[in-house]
Design a protein around this motif. Sequence first.
Motif, PDB file in Angstrom:
ATOM      1  N   ARG A   1      38.221  38.002  44.320  1.00 36.58           N
ATOM      2  CA  ARG A   1      38.423  37.910  42.874  1.00 36.58           C
ATOM      3  C   ARG A   1      37.246  37.162  42.250  1.00 36.58           C
ATOM      4  O   ARG A   1      36.847  36.106  42.742  1.00 36.58           O
ATOM      5  CB  ARG A   1      39.724  37.194  42.569  1.00 36.58           C
ATOM      6  N   ALA A   2      36.718  37.683  41.157  1.00 39.48           N
ATOM      7  CA  ALA A   2      35.591  37.037  40.479  1.00 39.48           C
ATOM      8  C   ALA A   2      35.960  35.628  40.044  1.00 39.48           C
ATOM      9  O   ALA A   2      35.113  34.725  40.029  1.00 39.48           O
ATOM     10  CB  ALA A   2      35.138  37.872  39.279  1.00 39.48           C
ATOM     11  N   SER A   3      37.236  35.412  39.730  1.00 37.59           N
ATOM     12  CA  SER A   3      37.696  34.098  39.285  1.00 37.59           C
ATOM     13  C   SER A   3      37.642  33.055  40.397  1.00 37.59           C
ATOM     14  O   SER A   3      37.679  31.855  40.122  1.00 37.59           O
ATOM     15  CB  SER A   3      39.135  34.200  38.771  1.00 37.59           C
ATOM     16  N   GLY A   4      37.620  33.501  41.634  1.00 36.07           N
ATOM     17  CA  GLY A   4      37.614  32.574  42.762  1.00 36.07           C
ATOM     18  C   GLY A   4      38.985  32.080  43.179  1.00 36.07           C
ATOM     19  O   GLY A   4      39.096  31.199  44.028  1.00 36.07           O
ATOM     20  N   LEU A   5      40.050  32.658  42.613  1.00 34.81           N
ATOM     21  CA  LEU A   5      41.403  32.220  42.947  1.00 34.81           C
ATOM     22  C   LEU A   5      41.740  32.378  44.423  1.00 34.81           C
ATOM     23  O   LEU A   5      42.620  31.685  44.928  1.00 34.81           O
ATOM     24  CB  LEU A   5      42.431  32.976  42.106  1.00 34.81           C
ATOM     25  N   ASP A   6      41.046  33.268  45.123  1.00 32.41           N
ATOM     26  CA  ASP A   6      41.319  33.504  46.534  1.00 32.41           C
ATOM     27  C   ASP A   6      40.279  32.834  47.435  1.00 32.41           C
ATOM     28  O   ASP A   6      40.173  33.147  48.609  1.00 32.41           O
ATOM     29  CB  ASP A   6      41.409  34.996  46.832  1.00 32.41           C
TER      30      ASP A   6
ATOM     31  N   HIS B   1      31.540  34.422  48.040  1.00 29.28           N
ATOM     32  CA  HIS B   1      31.912  34.457  46.628  1.00 29.28           C
ATOM     33  C   HIS B   1      30.752  34.010  45.749  1.00 29.28           C
ATOM     34  O   HIS B   1      30.522  34.555  44.668  1.00 29.28           O
ATOM     35  CB  HIS B   1      33.141  33.588  46.360  1.00 29.28           C
TER      36      HIS B   1
ATOM     37  N   THR C   1      27.744  38.986  42.255  1.00 25.92           N
ATOM     38  CA  THR C   1      28.778  40.023  42.213  1.00 25.92           C
ATOM     39  C   THR C   1      28.836  40.873  43.483  1.00 25.92           C
ATOM     40  O   THR C   1      29.674  41.757  43.588  1.00 25.92           O
ATOM     41  CB  THR C   1      28.553  40.959  41.011  1.00 25.92           C
TER      42      THR C   1
ATOM     43  N   HIS D   1      32.344  40.632  44.717  1.00 24.83           N
ATOM     44  CA  HIS D   1      33.434  40.542  43.746  1.00 24.83           C
ATOM     45  C   HIS D   1      34.142  41.894  43.675  1.00 24.83           C
ATOM     46  O   HIS D   1      33.512  42.928  43.474  1.00 24.83           O
ATOM     47  CB  HIS D   1      32.922  40.110  42.381  1.00 24.83           C
TER      48      HIS D   1
ATOM     49  N   ASP E   1      35.719  43.785  41.695  1.00 25.49           N
ATOM     50  CA  ASP E   1      35.543  44.765  40.622  1.00 25.49           C
ATOM     51  C   ASP E   1      34.110  45.254  40.480  1.00 25.49           C
ATOM     52  O   ASP E   1      33.817  46.081  39.620  1.00 25.49           O
ATOM     53  CB  ASP E   1      36.018  44.174  39.289  1.00 25.49           C
TER      54      ASP E   1
ATOM     55  N   ARG F   1      40.423  40.753  51.856  1.00 20.43           N
ATOM     56  CA  ARG F   1      39.800  39.535  51.332  1.00 20.43           C
ATOM     57  C   ARG F   1      39.354  38.584  52.435  1.00 20.43           C
ATOM     58  O   ARG F   1      38.829  37.518  52.166  1.00 20.43           O
ATOM     59  CB  ARG F   1      40.774  38.834  50.388  1.00 20.43           C
TER      60      ARG F   1
END
Length: 186
Positions: free
Chosen positions: A51-56, A68, A72, A75, A77, A99
């Motif tokens: 996830r681009a957000s880094g939540l994982d 990460h 990109t 990432h 997406d 992931r």
Amino acid sequence: MTTTALIVGDLQAGIVDNYPFAAGVLPVVEKVVPAARAAGIPVIFIRFGLRASGLDVAAGNQVIHALHGAGTLFHEDSAETLVHPRIEPLPGEAVVLKRRASAFAGTDLDRILHAQGIDSLVLAGVATGAMVAATFYDAADRDYRLTVLSDACADAEPDVHDFLVNRVFPARGADILTGAEWVARL
């Protein structure tokens, strides 16, 4: 009905286009994938994306944290995480987003395989010391019969590839074949 599936892991645009060792296996995989399709063997593509957000991304996992942070490239997406266009999946073929290193970790791969009555896997992809090894051990623990295509896998560290393909995987019961040998047996 076949009980074998071809697993093609992490041969995505950004990896193949940025890592020469990965690009080196693409010509072999370009022959293996259509041969599997022609023989009625399901081809399942595995792609890696975060996830681009880094939540994982756990702060303590240095490898995932570094991936990460590589822009990109990894990432989920990003077009760079799509299966490389030279081996693009056909409509209806499974593409599994993972992931972590193993194609089974946190994915529905096992469900897809069981739904099709698959009990034997043929592994191709990169890197031998990451996706291939992690998926190999996970699959072995799930009682799949395993074949590793030695020239359809590669690692940035050639000695790691050689050790796994020539010593570890065969000692754990896997058949080791080249792509051409496997295609000849179809």
